[in-house]
Design a protein around this motif. Sequence first.
Motif, PDB file in Angstrom:
ATOM      1  N   ALA A  22       0.835  -1.206   0.000  1.00  0.00           N
ATOM      2  CA  ALA A  22       0.000   0.000   0.000  1.00  0.00           C
ATOM      3  C   ALA A  22       0.873   1.261   0.000  1.00  0.00           C
ATOM      4  O   ALA A  22       0.567   2.238  -0.688  1.00  0.00           O
ATOM      5  CB  ALA A  22      -0.926  -0.015   1.217  1.00  0.00           C
ATOM      6  N   LEU A  23       1.968   1.231   0.769  1.00  0.00           N
ATOM      7  CA  LEU A  23       2.871   2.387   0.799  1.00  0.00           C
ATOM      8  C   LEU A  23       3.531   2.587  -0.562  1.00  0.00           C
ATOM      9  O   LEU A  23       3.730   3.721  -1.005  1.00  0.00           O
ATOM     10  CB  LEU A  23       3.945   2.198   1.877  1.00  0.00           C
ATOM     11  N   ALA A  24       3.873   1.469  -1.222  1.00  0.00           N
ATOM     12  CA  ALA A  24       4.445   1.575  -2.566  1.00  0.00           C
ATOM     13  C   ALA A  24       3.426   2.214  -3.511  1.00  0.00           C
ATOM     14  O   ALA A  24       3.781   3.051  -4.365  1.00  0.00           O
ATOM     15  CB  ALA A  24       4.861   0.198  -3.077  1.00  0.00           C
ATOM     16  N   GLY A  25       2.154   1.839  -3.364  1.00  0.00           N
ATOM     17  CA  GLY A  25       1.085   2.444  -4.173  1.00  0.00           C
ATOM     18  C   GLY A  25       0.990   3.935  -3.907  1.00  0.00           C
ATOM     19  O   GLY A  25       0.874   4.754  -4.833  1.00  0.00           O
ATOM     20  N   LEU A  26       1.080   4.307  -2.625  1.00  0.00           N
ATOM     21  CA  LEU A  26       1.044   5.727  -2.258  1.00  0.00           C
ATOM     22  C   LEU A  26       2.252   6.448  -2.881  1.00  0.00           C
ATOM     23  O   LEU A  26       2.119   7.552  -3.442  1.00  0.00           O
ATOM     24  CB  LEU A  26       1.078   5.845  -0.727  1.00  0.00           C
ATOM     25  N   GLY A  27       3.418   5.800  -2.776  1.00  0.00           N
ATOM     26  CA  GLY A  27       4.620   6.382  -3.387  1.00  0.00           C
ATOM     27  C   GLY A  27       4.451   6.545  -4.880  1.00  0.00           C
ATOM     28  O   GLY A  27       4.946   7.519  -5.471  1.00  0.00           O
ATOM     29  N   GLY A  28       3.735   5.616  -5.514  1.00  0.00           N
ATOM     30  CA  GLY A  28       3.475   5.696  -6.953  1.00  0.00           C
ATOM     31  C   GLY A  28       2.679   6.947  -7.314  1.00  0.00           C
ATOM     32  O   GLY A  28       2.989   7.636  -8.296  1.00  0.00           O
ATOM     33  N   VAL A  29       1.661   7.262  -6.494  1.00  0.00           N
ATOM     34  CA  VAL A  29       0.856   8.467  -6.749  1.00  0.00           C
ATOM     35  C   VAL A  29       1.729   9.714  -6.567  1.00  0.00           C
ATOM     36  O   VAL A  29       1.688  10.648  -7.380  1.00  0.00           O
ATOM     37  CB  VAL A  29      -0.363   8.531  -5.795  1.00  0.00           C
ATOM     38  N   MET A  30       2.547   9.706  -5.495  1.00  0.00           N
ATOM     39  CA  MET A  30       3.421  10.868  -5.247  1.00  0.00           C
ATOM     40  C   MET A  30       4.401  11.047  -6.402  1.00  0.00           C
ATOM     41  O   MET A  30       4.655  12.159  -6.858  1.00  0.00           O
ATOM     42  CB  MET A  30       4.203  10.676  -3.929  1.00  0.00           C
ATOM     43  N   TRP A  31       4.962   9.911  -6.859  1.00  0.00           N
ATOM     44  CA  TRP A  31       5.945   9.962  -7.957  1.00  0.00           C
ATOM     45  C   TRP A  31       5.279  10.434  -9.249  1.00  0.00           C
ATOM     46  O   TRP A  31       5.879  11.186 -10.029  1.00  0.00           O
ATOM     47  CB  TRP A  31       6.567   8.574  -8.126  1.00  0.00           C
ATOM     48  N   ALA A  32       4.033   9.979  -9.472  1.00  0.00           N
ATOM     49  CA  ALA A  32       3.300  10.375 -10.684  1.00  0.00           C
ATOM     50  C   ALA A  32       3.116  11.899 -10.724  1.00  0.00           C
ATOM     51  O   ALA A  32       3.319  12.538 -11.762  1.00  0.00           O
ATOM     52  CB  ALA A  32       1.935   9.681 -10.713  1.00  0.00           C
ATOM     53  N   LEU A  33       2.747  12.471  -9.559  1.00  0.00           N
ATOM     54  CA  LEU A  33       2.540  13.921  -9.526  1.00  0.00           C
ATOM     55  C   LEU A  33       3.861  14.680  -9.585  1.00  0.00           C
ATOM     56  O   LEU A  33       3.909  15.837 -10.002  1.00  0.00           O
ATOM     57  CB  LEU A  33       1.761  14.308  -8.252  1.00  0.00           C
ATOM     58  N   TYR A  34       4.927  14.023  -9.166  1.00  0.00           N
ATOM     59  CA  TYR A  34       6.269  14.624  -9.226  1.00  0.00           C
ATOM     60  C   TYR A  34       6.744  14.686 -10.673  1.00  0.00           C
ATOM     61  O   TYR A  34       7.242  15.704 -11.144  1.00  0.00           O
ATOM     62  CB  TYR A  34       7.200  13.772  -8.369  1.00  0.00           C
ATOM     63  N   GLN A  35       6.564  13.545 -11.393  1.00  0.00           N
ATOM     64  CA  GLN A  35       7.032  13.463 -12.783  1.00  0.00           C
ATOM     65  C   GLN A  35       6.016  14.017 -13.777  1.00  0.00           C
ATOM     66  O   GLN A  35       6.346  14.292 -14.929  1.00  0.00           O
ATOM     67  CB  GLN A  35       7.328  11.999 -13.161  1.00  0.00           C
ATOM     68  N   GLU A  36       4.739  14.076 -13.358  1.00  0.00           N
ATOM     69  CA  GLU A  36       3.609  14.519 -14.183  1.00  0.00           C
ATOM     70  C   GLU A  36       3.419  13.633 -15.414  1.00  0.00           C
ATOM     71  O   GLU A  36       2.893  14.080 -16.439  1.00  0.00           O
ATOM     72  CB  GLU A  36       3.770  15.995 -14.587  1.00  0.00           C
ATOM     73  N   MET A  37       3.867  12.404 -15.311  1.00  0.00           N
ATOM     74  CA  MET A  37       3.683  11.439 -16.409  1.00  0.00           C
ATOM     75  C   MET A  37       3.859  10.035 -15.821  1.00  0.00           C
ATOM     76  O   MET A  37       4.706   9.830 -14.953  1.00  0.00           O
ATOM     77  CB  MET A  37       4.734  11.664 -17.489  1.00  0.00           C
ATOM     78  N   ILE A  38       3.029   9.100 -16.303  1.00  0.00           N
ATOM     79  CA  ILE A  38       3.181   7.734 -15.796  1.00  0.00           C
ATOM     80  C   ILE A  38       3.273   6.736 -16.959  1.00  0.00           C
ATOM     81  O   ILE A  38       2.684   6.931 -18.026  1.00  0.00           O
ATOM     82  CB  ILE A  38       2.012   7.327 -14.862  1.00  0.00           C
ATOM     83  N   THR A  39       4.054   5.689 -16.711  1.00  0.00           N
ATOM     84  CA  THR A  39       4.156   4.581 -17.668  1.00  0.00           C
ATOM     85  C   THR A  39       4.074   3.270 -16.881  1.00  0.00           C
ATOM     86  O   THR A  39       4.295   3.261 -15.665  1.00  0.00           O
ATOM     87  CB  THR A  39       5.496   4.604 -18.425  1.00  0.00           C
ATOM     88  N   ALA A  40       3.804   2.186 -17.601  1.00  0.00           N
ATOM     89  CA  ALA A  40       3.664   0.891 -16.916  1.00  0.00           C
ATOM     90  C   ALA A  40       4.973   0.462 -16.272  1.00  0.00           C
ATOM     91  O   ALA A  40       4.966  -0.235 -15.261  1.00  0.00           O
ATOM     92  CB  ALA A  40       3.199  -0.164 -17.915  1.00  0.00           C
ATOM     93  N   HIS A  41       6.103   0.872 -16.856  1.00  0.00           N
ATOM     94  CA  HIS A  41       7.374   0.412 -16.304  1.00  0.00           C
ATOM     95  C   HIS A  41       8.042   1.434 -15.378  1.00  0.00           C
ATOM     96  O   HIS A  41       9.206   1.303 -15.048  1.00  0.00           O
ATOM     97  CB  HIS A  41       8.330  -0.008 -17.436  1.00  0.00           C
ATOM     98  N   MET A  42       7.294   2.423 -14.932  1.00  0.00           N
ATOM     99  CA  MET A  42       7.882   3.412 -14.012  1.00  0.00           C
ATOM    100  C   MET A  42       8.325   2.762 -12.707  1.00  0.00           C
ATOM    101  O   MET A  42       9.334   3.148 -12.110  1.00  0.00           O
ATOM    102  CB  MET A  42       6.896   4.561 -13.730  1.00  0.00           C
ATOM    103  N   GLY A  43       7.578   1.748 -12.279  1.00  0.00           N
ATOM    104  CA  GLY A  43       7.926   1.052 -11.044  1.00  0.00           C
ATOM    105  C   GLY A  43       9.266   0.352 -11.163  1.00  0.00           C
ATOM    106  O   GLY A  43      10.101   0.411 -10.251  1.00  0.00           O
ATOM    107  N   MET A  44       9.456  -0.315 -12.323  1.00  0.00           N
ATOM    108  CA  MET A  44      10.710  -1.042 -12.528  1.00  0.00           C
ATOM    109  C   MET A  44      11.889  -0.058 -12.552  1.00  0.00           C
ATOM    110  O   MET A  44      12.957  -0.326 -12.017  1.00  0.00           O
ATOM    111  CB  MET A  44      10.659  -1.842 -13.823  1.00  0.00           C
ATOM    112  N   GLU A  45      11.662   1.112 -13.170  1.00  0.00           N
ATOM    113  CA  GLU A  45      12.743   2.104 -13.274  1.00  0.00           C
ATOM    114  C   GLU A  45      13.179   2.625 -11.898  1.00  0.00           C
ATOM    115  O   GLU A  45      14.368   2.740 -11.624  1.00  0.00           O
ATOM    116  CB  GLU A  45      12.285   3.279 -14.149  1.00  0.00           C
ATOM    117  N   ILE A  46      12.196   2.880 -11.056  1.00  0.00           N
ATOM    118  CA  ILE A  46      12.545   3.461  -9.744  1.00  0.00           C
ATOM    119  C   ILE A  46      13.139   2.413  -8.801  1.00  0.00           C
ATOM    120  O   ILE A  46      13.784   2.745  -7.807  1.00  0.00           O
ATOM    121  CB  ILE A  46      11.305   4.154  -9.109  1.00  0.00           C
TER     122      ILE A  46
END
Lengths: 240, 347
Positions: free
Chosen positions: B256-280
């Motif tokens: 759940a925290l990783a999911g929360l981090g995903g939302v924070m990262w999405a708003l930080y980068q202002e763009m999301i892709t399916a492999h953003m998780g793998m990159e980070i």
Amino acid sequence: MSDPILQLSGVKTDIAQYHILHGVDLTVPRGQVTMLLGRNGAGKTTTLRSIMGLWRPRAGSIHFDGTDIAGLAPPQIAQRGIGFVPEDMGIFADLTVEENLILAAISGPIRRDRLDWVFRAFPALSTFWKMPAGNLSGGQKQMLAIARAVIEKRGLYLIDEPSKGLAPAIVSTMARALKDLKSDGASILMVEQNFSLARALGDHAAVMDEGRIVWTGAMAELAADAALQERLMGLKMEVA
Amino acid sequence: MTLSTEHAPEHAPKMARLSLSERLQPWLPVLLVPALVLAGYLMISSPSSWLTLTVSGLAMGMMIFVIASGMTLVFGLMDVINFGHGAFVSFGAFVGVSVLLVLSGMTGAPSLLLNLLAVGAAMLAAMAVTGVLGLGFERIIVRPVYGSHLKQILVTMGGLIVAEQLIHVIWGGEEIFIGRPEMLKGSVTVFGATLEKYRLVAVGLGLVLFVIMRAVLRNTKLGLIVRAGVENPEMVQAMGYHIRRVFVLVFVAGSALAGLGGVMWALYQEMITAHMGMEIMILVFIVVIIGGLGSVEGCFIGALLVGLMQNYTAFLEPKLALISNIALMVAILMWRPQGMMPVIKAK
């Protein structure tokens, strides 16, 4: 022998491909101290770990207070009222002395009278109450390991070599604390290599060899018979 | 209780006051953060640029911490290497962004309250979905491979690939651009430095999460069980606690925290892709390793160091930005091979 609190019948335990226990039969009387003796590698620690469920027996039964606990998970066995002090003490080094004891009190907050007893028996624990347990000396860690087991009243205490590697002064501290515990009517099954300590504390003795119990009887009888000690354990102990 | 003892043991502990260097020893990793900030100040000629980069680095570090904290506990508690952790980051980002798109009326309104409510709803939705996914992931993928690191790496990596493909199926293969909520756009000027509003919010949120997590770990019985379990799970079981249930709880919370981090990262980068998780995940692994496996405090300090290092180096020498964190990891492991704040594991 009084009413048993623990009874092992034909317990066989394997570790990986090795057969360690070959059918252990052992009775632990209620309210008394039973010493489990034997050479290194005889299966004493494996017997305690099998009772705790940490190594699951392949065959046999383990009746604690009338219920077969063989095959139960360790938490279920502990919750039934068995306190365990492992050979390596199992101290949580990153937790403070206080936190170790809070964790050991599984049924709720620590009772004041139990804590008072722990502090009287082991004053070092009150001195280092807020200190990480990893900073304690070897003797203090052993005190904490025993304190964790007795911080709540249990039906049976399994204690594995409490004197191992400790200085004589600390062994006598340990012995006095365990005598107090015994005088409170605790049932104890203890593995011990220090024969003087075993003789001082034990009511009964069971000697193991090659994964089996090979002799049981009164501790005083074993302590008085040097020939018997030599035959059972390969060592001539000091005779009382 | 009739126990009594009149005996005071002969064993009297001797106490000697620790020297200053001995007392500072455990705090050395903590001092690395201000040391790095100071080094950045000395190397960056413009104080305003330094302040901007510091806030940006702290924001990045906080987001990495949120993602990595669950992973370090899972690693420490059950010795499970979860390469699939990045899947929860991606899923969280996509769920969160979907919610934000649905609530575009709230995000577009010039009201901080409405904006924060929308972001909060997106974060809660992301955490709920990734928490449930984590439960399934543990049961189906992780549970059969306890005790085998090689299988864990292979199977969880497979889980990550499956999750990415699921994202393609559900949301399509294209990246999605997401604008920040109206009141979180732009920046404020402090001491002549331009500080993005969203980064300040990210720093605040990360700090709050760290304080809450630390309070739970230090002041609750569940926290004690988790900390003790990281060190010696067998003894925790022998004391009467079902460590497996605690592990599942930690795995779900970490997801759940990783999911929360995903939302924070999405708003930080202002763009999301399916492999953003793998990159980070590369940065996440660096943080988990240099922090010390199983240590939340170490993870926090490691994340701040990584975030600051990345931002300072990108400004000073952009070509070195990619390897700066690898160099940081090498340096820290040479100093403390088990990480900055290793948890002492039982043998």
